[in-house]
Motif scaffolding. Structure first.
Motif, PDB file in Angstrom:
ATOM      1  N   PHE A  19      -5.524  42.366  22.265  1.00 11.91           N
ATOM      2  CA  PHE A  19      -4.900  43.341  21.309  1.00 11.91           C
ATOM      3  C   PHE A  19      -5.514  43.782  20.043  1.00 11.91           C
ATOM      4  O   PHE A  19      -5.037  44.697  19.601  1.00 11.91           O
ATOM      5  CB  PHE A  19      -3.534  42.077  20.869  1.00 11.91           C
ATOM      6  CG  PHE A  19      -2.867  41.651  22.120  1.00 11.91           C
ATOM      7  CD1 PHE A  19      -1.596  42.278  22.506  1.00 11.91           C
ATOM      8  CD2 PHE A  19      -3.220  40.441  22.524  1.00 11.91           C
ATOM      9  CE1 PHE A  19      -1.188  41.764  23.803  1.00 11.91           C
ATOM     10  CE2 PHE A  19      -2.365  39.832  23.646  1.00 11.91           C
ATOM     11  CZ  PHE A  19      -1.426  40.716  24.200  1.00 11.91           C
ATOM     12  N   ASN A  20      -6.628  43.312  19.651  1.00 11.49           N
ATOM     13  CA  ASN A  20      -7.257  43.716  18.322  1.00 11.49           C
ATOM     14  C   ASN A  20      -8.641  43.541  18.443  1.00 11.49           C
ATOM     15  O   ASN A  20      -9.067  42.306  17.785  1.00 11.49           O
ATOM     16  CB  ASN A  20      -6.551  43.069  17.247  1.00 11.49           C
ATOM     17  CG  ASN A  20      -6.763  43.957  15.942  1.00 11.49           C
ATOM     18  OD1 ASN A  20      -7.886  44.639  15.829  1.00 11.49           O
ATOM     19  ND2 ASN A  20      -5.934  43.769  14.801  1.00 11.49           N
ATOM     20  N   ALA A  21      -9.238  44.260  19.226  1.00  9.97           N
ATOM     21  CA  ALA A  21     -10.768  44.144  19.262  1.00  9.97           C
ATOM     22  C   ALA A  21     -11.623  44.039  17.901  1.00  9.97           C
ATOM     23  O   ALA A  21     -12.674  43.376  17.784  1.00  9.97           O
ATOM     24  CB  ALA A  21     -11.360  45.126  20.519  1.00  9.97           C
ATOM     25  N   THR A  22     -11.181  44.733  17.010  1.00 12.00           N
ATOM     26  CA  THR A  22     -11.757  44.947  15.624  1.00 12.00           C
ATOM     27  C   THR A  22     -12.014  43.538  14.972  1.00 12.00           C
ATOM     28  O   THR A  22     -12.867  43.229  14.723  1.00 12.00           O
ATOM     29  CB  THR A  22     -11.136  45.990  14.713  1.00 12.00           C
ATOM     30  OG1 THR A  22     -11.261  47.197  15.686  1.00 12.00           O
ATOM     31  CG2 THR A  22     -11.894  46.048  13.649  1.00 12.00           C
ATOM     32  N   VAL A  23     -10.760  43.080  14.971  1.00 15.56           N
ATOM     33  CA  VAL A  23     -10.610  41.564  14.186  1.00 15.56           C
ATOM     34  C   VAL A  23     -11.190  40.684  14.976  1.00 15.56           C
ATOM     35  O   VAL A  23     -11.940  39.727  14.453  1.00 15.56           O
ATOM     36  CB  VAL A  23      -9.169  41.009  14.036  1.00 15.56           C
ATOM     37  CG1 VAL A  23      -8.873  39.815  13.677  1.00 15.56           C
ATOM     38  CG2 VAL A  23      -8.405  42.281  13.207  1.00 15.56           C
ATOM     39  N   ALA A  24     -11.163  40.605  16.413  1.00 17.40           N
ATOM     40  CA  ALA A  24     -11.703  39.577  17.255  1.00 17.40           C
ATOM     41  C   ALA A  24     -13.241  39.518  17.291  1.00 17.40           C
ATOM     42  O   ALA A  24     -14.182  38.569  17.552  1.00 17.40           O
ATOM     43  CB  ALA A  24     -11.271  39.648  18.754  1.00 17.40           C
ATOM     44  N   ALA A  25     -13.935  40.795  16.983  1.00 14.50           N
ATOM     45  CA  ALA A  25     -15.542  40.832  16.829  1.00 14.50           C
ATOM     46  C   ALA A  25     -15.997  40.077  15.968  1.00 14.50           C
ATOM     47  O   ALA A  25     -17.129  39.592  15.969  1.00 14.50           O
ATOM     48  CB  ALA A  25     -15.752  42.416  16.665  1.00 14.50           C
ATOM     49  N   GLY A  26     -15.357  39.805  14.645  1.00 16.38           N
ATOM     50  CA  GLY A  26     -15.820  38.842  13.744  1.00 16.38           C
ATOM     51  C   GLY A  26     -15.825  37.526  13.821  1.00 16.38           C
ATOM     52  O   GLY A  26     -16.088  36.800  12.927  1.00 16.38           O
ATOM     53  N   LEU A  27     -14.917  36.994  14.849  1.00 15.51           N
ATOM     54  CA  LEU A  27     -14.599  35.606  15.287  1.00 15.51           C
ATOM     55  C   LEU A  27     -15.637  34.927  16.095  1.00 15.51           C
ATOM     56  O   LEU A  27     -15.963  35.557  17.373  1.00 15.51           O
ATOM     57  CB  LEU A  27     -13.223  35.313  15.582  1.00 15.51           C
ATOM     58  CG  LEU A  27     -12.073  36.002  14.605  1.00 15.51           C
ATOM     59  CD1 LEU A  27     -10.631  35.940  15.207  1.00 15.51           C
ATOM     60  CD2 LEU A  27     -12.082  35.334  13.295  1.00 15.51           C
ATOM     61  N   ASP A  28     -15.843  33.709  15.938  1.00 20.30           N
ATOM     62  CA  ASP A  28     -16.609  32.918  16.586  1.00 20.30           C
ATOM     63  C   ASP A  28     -15.767  32.415  18.159  1.00 20.30           C
ATOM     64  O   ASP A  28     -16.531  32.224  19.066  1.00 20.30           O
ATOM     65  CB  ASP A  28     -17.369  31.637  16.164  1.00 20.30           C
ATOM     66  CG  ASP A  28     -18.396  31.984  14.903  1.00 20.30           C
ATOM     67  OD1 ASP A  28     -18.828  33.138  15.118  1.00 20.30           O
ATOM     68  OD2 ASP A  28     -18.194  31.465  14.208  1.00 20.30           O
ATOM     69  N   VAL A  29     -14.625  32.306  18.108  1.00 19.06           N
ATOM     70  CA  VAL A  29     -13.664  31.765  19.143  1.00 19.06           C
ATOM     71  C   VAL A  29     -12.959  33.146  19.385  1.00 19.06           C
ATOM     72  O   VAL A  29     -12.243  33.778  18.874  1.00 19.06           O
ATOM     73  CB  VAL A  29     -12.605  30.853  18.414  1.00 19.06           C
ATOM     74  CG1 VAL A  29     -11.740  30.505  19.428  1.00 19.06           C
ATOM     75  CG2 VAL A  29     -13.420  29.741  17.847  1.00 19.06           C
ATOM     76  N   LYS A  30     -12.950  33.308  20.665  1.00 18.08           N
ATOM     77  CA  LYS A  30     -12.164  34.388  21.533  1.00 18.08           C
ATOM     78  C   LYS A  30     -11.031  33.647  22.275  1.00 18.08           C
ATOM     79  O   LYS A  30     -11.453  32.885  23.222  1.00 18.08           O
ATOM     80  CB  LYS A  30     -13.255  35.114  22.345  1.00 18.08           C
ATOM     81  CG  LYS A  30     -14.501  35.757  21.638  1.00 18.08           C
ATOM     82  CD  LYS A  30     -14.073  36.611  20.719  1.00 18.08           C
ATOM     83  CE  LYS A  30     -14.966  37.519  20.219  1.00 18.08           C
ATOM     84  NZ  LYS A  30     -16.069  36.553  19.122  1.00 18.08           N
ATOM     85  N   LEU A  31      -9.895  34.362  21.896  1.00 14.64           N
ATOM     86  CA  LEU A  31      -8.729  33.956  22.495  1.00 14.64           C
ATOM     87  C   LEU A  31      -8.220  35.013  23.381  1.00 14.64           C
ATOM     88  O   LEU A  31      -7.928  36.184  23.253  1.00 14.64           O
ATOM     89  CB  LEU A  31      -7.750  33.657  21.495  1.00 14.64           C
ATOM     90  CG  LEU A  31      -7.607  32.487  20.497  1.00 14.64           C
ATOM     91  CD1 LEU A  31      -6.733  32.428  19.204  1.00 14.64           C
ATOM     92  CD2 LEU A  31      -8.234  31.057  21.103  1.00 14.64           C
ATOM     93  N   TYR A  32      -8.287  34.478  24.741  1.00 15.42           N
ATOM     94  CA  TYR A  32      -7.602  35.510  25.756  1.00 15.42           C
ATOM     95  C   TYR A  32      -6.355  34.966  26.321  1.00 15.42           C
ATOM     96  O   TYR A  32      -5.602  34.146  25.962  1.00 15.42           O
ATOM     97  CB  TYR A  32      -8.534  35.593  26.922  1.00 15.42           C
ATOM     98  CG  TYR A  32      -9.878  36.374  26.553  1.00 15.42           C
ATOM     99  CD1 TYR A  32      -9.832  37.663  26.611  1.00 15.42           C
ATOM    100  CD2 TYR A  32     -11.028  35.736  26.132  1.00 15.42           C
ATOM    101  CE1 TYR A  32     -11.170  38.509  26.043  1.00 15.42           C
ATOM    102  CE2 TYR A  32     -12.099  36.372  25.756  1.00 15.42           C
ATOM    103  CZ  TYR A  32     -12.094  37.607  25.980  1.00 15.42           C
ATOM    104  OH  TYR A  32     -13.321  38.438  25.439  1.00 15.42           O
ATOM    105  N   MET A  33      -5.915  35.443  27.300  1.00 17.92           N
ATOM    106  CA  MET A  33      -4.288  35.251  27.929  1.00 17.92           C
ATOM    107  C   MET A  33      -4.195  33.819  28.215  1.00 17.92           C
ATOM    108  O   MET A  33      -3.075  33.214  27.565  1.00 17.92           O
ATOM    109  CB  MET A  33      -4.136  36.002  29.159  1.00 17.92           C
ATOM    110  CG  MET A  33      -2.647  36.170  29.602  1.00 17.92           C
ATOM    111  SD  MET A  33      -1.671  36.789  28.323  1.00 17.92           S
ATOM    112  CE  MET A  33      -2.027  38.639  28.465  1.00 17.92           C
TER     113      MET A  33
END
Length: 313
Positions: free
Chosen positions: A263-277
């Protein structure tokens, strides 16, 4: 009547019982139930899958393909790792929601039961006006009150703290109305008058007569207030967003969604944890467990409480 006659009568009754009309009603109920159950089953199954299977479209029957407990363990590690440092924000959001839901529910009980008794069995000036004000507050949308409440809490410098939110959640007009209906229907005026003749004051009547017959009302008020507090979104959003550690799970789920690459690739790019469905589904399913526990615990009283307000024939 012979045995053969009884058997023929039984078959005739069974045939009439499964007439075309009854069969059609049962079929419609099954179709409607399937419309609700299938999406829920598929959503819960999503928590047991991994993103690779979801992206590949290997759903299987009802979306049950690729399910594994190892996927749940991995998704849980991702959820608990969300947040600064070592993570743990999700667990803190759950704890905050429990604190607010339980504290607000207890305050709602303390306020609603005496208020409902007073409106039902006491005669005082402006009683009808107070009852009308209760009904008006009950139907008023919560969003209307968010800004005035924020200004009041901000005036005392308590924005971002849990305790003012718990106190506000204790204001539960629907609980007052339920208590009012309960005492009007289950506590005859003659019983109250007899207690007064015996020398009991109004407080003693409430505690010695009113409360012992109020188990259904207590269960109803506690259940509905807990659900309302747990799912409340706008009030915590306005009063708690300034403090990341004090957010509730209703806001936290939205934050998890907003931090997902889906939903928000820009915010997720700076996180170590990636949350998917699968991770988002697991976080949502876990957030529903307290509601399910409260419902199962109060189910017996809720079924009996459905007759609150009914008139005996």
């Amino acid at each position: 009547m012979s045995t053969s006659t009884k058997a023929e009568t039984h078959r005739a009754v069974g045939t009439r019982g499964w007439s075309a009309g009854r069969f059609g009603r049962v079929l419609v109920m099954l179709v409607v139930s399937a419309m609700f159950v299938i999406p829920i089953v598929g959503f819960i199954a999503m928590a047991f899958r991994n993103q690779e299977n979801v992206a590949a479209g290997s759903d299987g029957f009802l979306g049950l393909g690729g399910m594994s407990w190892d996927n749940v363990v991995y998704s849980w590690s991702q959820i608990t790792g969300f947040g600064p440092g070592e993570g743990g924000l999700y667990q803190q959001w759950i704890i905050n929601s429990l604190i607010l839901a339980i504290a607000g529910g207890l305050l709602a009980l303390v306020a609603a039961l005496p208020a409902g008794y007073a409106l039902a069995r006491l005669r005082f000036r402006w009683r009808r006006i107070w009852l009308f004000a209760t009904l008006l507050a009950m139907v008023m949308p919560n969003t209307v009150l968010v800004i005035p409440l924020f200004l009041e809490v901000n005036a005392i410098g308590a924005v971002g703290q849990l305790w003012p939110v718990a106190i506000i959640m204790g204001f539960f007009p629907f609980g007052v109305y339920l208590s009012y209906i309960h005492f009007m229907t289950t506590m005859p005026p003659e019983l109250v008058e007899a207690a007064r003749i015996d020398g009991l004051g109004e407080i003693a009547i409430f505690f010695r007569i009113g409360l012992p017959i109020s188990k259904q009302a207590v269960a109803l008020v506690a259940f509905f207030s807990f659900v309302a507090n747990w799912t409340n979104f706008f009030l915590p959003l306005a009063l708690l967003t300034s403090n990341q550690q004090n957010k509730t799970i209703s806001i936290g789920i939205q934050e998890l969604i907003g931090a997902s690459p889906l939903f928000n690739a820009t915010v997720a790019a700076g996180l170590d944890v990636k949350l998917y469905m699968p991770q988002l589904a697991l976080a949502t399913v876990i957030s529903m467990i307290p509601l399910l526990i409260v419902f199962l615990g109060a189910q017996r009283y809720l079924v009996r409480g459905q007759t609150v307000g009914a008139v005996k024939g």
